[in-house]
Write a protein that holds these residues in place. Structure first.
Motif, PDB file in Angstrom:
ATOM      1  N   LEU A 142      -5.606   1.148  28.062  1.00 26.55           N
ATOM      2  CA  LEU A 142      -6.027   1.056  26.669  1.00 26.55           C
ATOM      3  C   LEU A 142      -5.108   0.032  26.021  1.00 26.55           C
ATOM      4  CD1 LEU A 142      -6.668   4.794  25.838  1.00 26.55           C
ATOM      5  CD2 LEU A 142      -8.314   2.938  25.467  1.00 26.55           C
ATOM      6  N   ALA A 143      -5.680  -1.036  25.510  1.00 27.34           N
ATOM      7  CA  ALA A 143      -4.881  -2.143  24.998  1.00 27.34           C
ATOM      8  C   ALA A 143      -5.410  -2.598  23.651  1.00 27.34           C
ATOM      9  CB  ALA A 143      -4.902  -3.313  25.980  1.00 27.34           C
ATOM     10  N   GLY A 144      -4.486  -2.904  22.744  1.00 32.60           N
ATOM     11  CA  GLY A 144      -4.913  -3.379  21.430  1.00 32.60           C
ATOM     12  C   GLY A 144      -3.743  -3.476  20.479  1.00 32.60           C
ATOM     13  N   GLY A 145      -4.020  -3.255  19.214  1.00 28.33           N
ATOM     14  CA  GLY A 145      -2.975  -3.366  18.205  1.00 28.33           C
ATOM     15  C   GLY A 145      -3.242  -2.480  17.022  1.00 28.33           C
ATOM     16  N   THR A 146      -2.192  -2.213  16.268  1.00 22.32           N
ATOM     17  CA  THR A 146      -2.321  -1.389  15.068  1.00 22.32           C
ATOM     18  C   THR A 146      -1.224  -1.742  14.083  1.00 22.32           C
ATOM     19  OG1 THR A 146      -2.613   0.887  14.273  1.00 22.32           O
ATOM     20  CG2 THR A 146      -0.883   0.537  15.914  1.00 22.32           C
ATOM     21  N   ASP A 147      -1.570  -1.730  12.812  1.00 23.58           N
ATOM     22  CA  ASP A 147      -0.587  -1.906  11.744  1.00 23.58           C
ATOM     23  C   ASP A 147      -1.138  -1.308  10.456  1.00 23.58           C
ATOM     24  OD1 ASP A 147       2.022  -2.866  12.074  1.00 23.58           O
ATOM     25  OD2 ASP A 147       1.351  -4.920  12.421  1.00 23.58           O
ATOM     26  N   ALA A 148      -0.247  -0.724   9.684  1.00 25.55           N
ATOM     27  CA  ALA A 148      -0.570  -0.176   8.358  1.00 25.55           C
ATOM     28  C   ALA A 148       0.590  -0.554   7.451  1.00 25.55           C
ATOM     29  CB  ALA A 148      -0.762   1.338   8.417  1.00 25.55           C
ATOM     30  N   LEU A 149       0.538  -1.776   6.929  1.00 26.64           N
ATOM     31  CA  LEU A 149       1.687  -2.365   6.251  1.00 26.64           C
ATOM     32  C   LEU A 149       1.515  -2.496   4.744  1.00 26.64           C
ATOM     33  CD1 LEU A 149       2.427  -5.256   8.786  1.00 26.64           C
ATOM     34  CD2 LEU A 149       3.401  -2.967   8.715  1.00 26.64           C
ATOM     35  N   LEU A 150       0.576  -1.780   4.185  1.00 30.95           N
ATOM     36  CA  LEU A 150       0.305  -1.953   2.758  1.00 30.95           C
ATOM     37  C   LEU A 150       1.252  -1.090   1.922  1.00 30.95           C
ATOM     38  CD1 LEU A 150      -3.593  -2.100   2.857  1.00 30.95           C
ATOM     39  CD2 LEU A 150      -1.906  -3.917   3.216  1.00 30.95           C
ATOM     40  N   THR A 151       2.542  -1.390   2.059  1.00 27.77           N
ATOM     41  CA  THR A 151       3.566  -0.676   1.301  1.00 27.77           C
ATOM     42  C   THR A 151       4.189  -1.621   0.272  1.00 27.77           C
ATOM     43  OG1 THR A 151       5.422  -1.295   2.741  1.00 27.77           O
ATOM     44  CG2 THR A 151       4.108   0.620   3.404  1.00 27.77           C
ATOM     45  N   TYR A 152       4.849  -1.046  -0.708  1.00 23.21           N
ATOM     46  CA  TYR A 152       5.466  -1.844  -1.767  1.00 23.21           C
ATOM     47  C   TYR A 152       6.483  -2.833  -1.203  1.00 23.21           C
ATOM     48  CZ  TYR A 152       8.000  -2.927  -6.092  1.00 23.21           C
ATOM     49  OH  TYR A 152       8.602  -3.571  -7.136  1.00 23.21           O
ATOM     50  N   GLY A 153       7.315  -2.364  -0.290  1.00 29.02           N
ATOM     51  CA  GLY A 153       8.339  -3.227   0.279  1.00 29.02           C
ATOM     52  C   GLY A 153       7.750  -4.393   1.044  1.00 29.02           C
ATOM     53  N   VAL A 154       6.708  -4.142   1.831  1.00 25.07           N
ATOM     54  CA  VAL A 154       6.086  -5.218   2.597  1.00 25.07           C
ATOM     55  C   VAL A 154       5.436  -6.238   1.667  1.00 25.07           C
ATOM     56  CG1 VAL A 154       4.224  -5.774   4.211  1.00 25.07           C
ATOM     57  CG2 VAL A 154       5.761  -3.856   4.686  1.00 25.07           C
ATOM     58  N   PHE A 155       4.727  -5.760   0.660  1.00 24.35           N
ATOM     59  CA  PHE A 155       4.112  -6.694  -0.290  1.00 24.35           C
ATOM     60  C   PHE A 155       5.163  -7.594  -0.941  1.00 24.35           C
ATOM     61  CE2 PHE A 155       0.151  -4.233  -0.237  1.00 24.35           C
ATOM     62  CZ  PHE A 155      -0.779  -5.228  -0.432  1.00 24.35           C
ATOM     63  N   LYS A 156       6.278  -7.015  -1.322  1.00 26.26           N
ATOM     64  CA  LYS A 156       7.291  -7.812  -2.014  1.00 26.26           C
ATOM     65  C   LYS A 156       7.911  -8.856  -1.084  1.00 26.26           C
ATOM     66  CE  LYS A 156       7.911  -7.380  -5.764  1.00 26.26           C
ATOM     67  NZ  LYS A 156       7.097  -7.870  -6.920  1.00 26.26           N
TER      68      LYS A 156
END
Length: 414
Positions: free
Chosen positions: A188-202
């Protein structure tokens, strides 16, 4: 004596994206131009300069009990859901597989970013001195791969690649190599990210690379290759592929999306943030060589196409260098216009777009491209979806900060 290389095929796709959560629905939204970009609905949105994002409406309840959710970051939730979907799409049950030879290979840009953000808020903003006991295991980068292995009982190799925007493409390519060379039978190969946080946006705001809203509204803010492009839009989500040998897929009568035929990677070795056409050229050329193909064999490219001023021009130059005089006739599109930039997951999402283009023999368009940049002068399929009845080989580009480049090729299996 060296063992013969095994052919690797894709038999399952699992998706959690801003523009669809099934292969057919995802591709339909790409070709009809349904955008997942919108104004961010979050408690910190008003504190952002440009609160735009490509978000996912995700309910973990079908995949986790309340007890299972403890210590599982949103990125890992996406990954587990996509793994389960890919297995179902491939018609596989782990009870009937050799789990010692079944592995996981995941790309992620920042791992459990939501768990980290919550921890920092608890400690630094709220002034508390204790954190939930599972904060560490929720936030480590290998958590998505580990959660998939735990859930499905997979005892084969477990890999995690964190290479910024090239993470998922590298994870898929290395999974292919594991099967090709006999270290695993299925991955099983792929990717994932959930980066919609205040720190990441800034952090992204500080680099001045985020798109600004257009007069048409948030949905059209991301405009790859356009003269009026203003930057990228952050997104979240995941995509997973079930990879296995061609022999095993045929033996069990599986539906085959295509063969994962080529993988190339190369480094710019020049700048942390400014892309370099030489490195991109080397990765594309490496993927072609790995697949045993010539440039004229490629019928469609899903471009990295971030809609940044420098990035789109650099990629255009690299494609011209690889494909020569035929580059001007090669359909190239960036689906980031609709699903945004999913960072560590983007290579998997866009490989899914390329593989489905191969399946349906249709190139998805580059949406919102009404005023082409003179320096971006390739065929970006701006008019809408284009039928490609002879499509046999597709390429997907992923180019990352740090100068890491990864390119995948999928081919039709006759």
């Amino acid at each position: 004596m060296a063992r013969p290389l095994r052919r690797v095929v894709i038999t399952g796709i699992g998706l959690v994206t801003p523009v669809g959560d099934t292969p057919a629905g995802f591709f339909e939204n790409l070709i009809t131009g349904r955008s997942g970009v919108r104004r961010l609905e979050s408690g910190f949105a008003d504190a952002l300069e440009t609160p735009l994002a490509a978000t996912v409406d995700f309910d973990p309840a079908p995949y986790f009990t309340r007890m299972q959710l403890a210590g599982v970051d949103r990125a890992s939730q996406f990954a587990v859901a996509c793994a389960i979907k890919a297995m179902a799409d491939a018609g596989l049950d782990t009870e009937g597989t050799e789990r010692q030879r079944f592995g996981v290979s995941i790309g992620t840009g920042m791992g459990g970013a939501n768990a980290l953000e919550s921890a920092y808020t608890t400690l630094l903003k709220e002034g508390q001195s204790r954190l939930p006991p599972l904060t560490l295991v929720a936030s480590i980068h290998n958590a998505p791969a580990a959660q998939i292995s735990l859930r499905l009982g997979l005892r084969g190799p477990s890999y995690t690649y964190s290479v910024a925007c090239a993470s998922a493409a590298i994870a898929i390519g290395e999974a292919m190599r594991s099967i090709r060379h006999g270290y695993a039978d299925m991955m099983l190969a792929g990717g994932t990210d959930a980066l919609l946080t205040y720190g990441v946006f800034k952090t992204w705001e500080a680099m001045h690379t985020l798109a600004t809203p257009t007069e048409d509204g948030p949905a059209t803010a991301c405009r790859p290759f356009s003269a009026d492009r203003s930057g990228l839009v952050l997104g979240e989500g995941s995509a997973m592929f079930l990879l296995e040998t061609l022999e095993s897929a045929r033996a069990r009568g599986a539906r085959i999306y295509g063969e994962l035929s080529g993988f190339g990677s190369a480094s710019d070795a020049s700048n942390m943030v400014k892309p370099d056409a030489d490195g991109q050229y080397a990765a594309m050329r490496g993927a072609l060589d790995d697949a045993g193909l010539q440039p004229e064999d490629i019928g469609y490219i899903n471009a990295h196409g971030t809609a940044t001023r420098v990035g789109d021009v650099t990629e255009t130059k690299a494609i011209k260098r690889v494909f020569g005089d035929s580059a001007i006739r090669l359909p190239v599109s960036s689906t980031k216009a609709l699903h945004g930039h999913l960072m560590g997951a983007t290579g998997a999402i866009e490989m899914a777009a390329a593989v489905l283009a191969l399946k349906y023999r249709t190139a998805p368009p580059t949406c919102h491209l009404h005023a082409p940049d003179p320096e971006c002068d390739l065929d970006y399929v701006a008019e809408g979806p284009r039928p490609l009845p002879m499509l046999a080989h597709v390429m997907s580009n992923s180019f990352a900060f740090g100068g890491s480049n990864a390119v995948l090729i999928a081919s039709r299996v006759n």
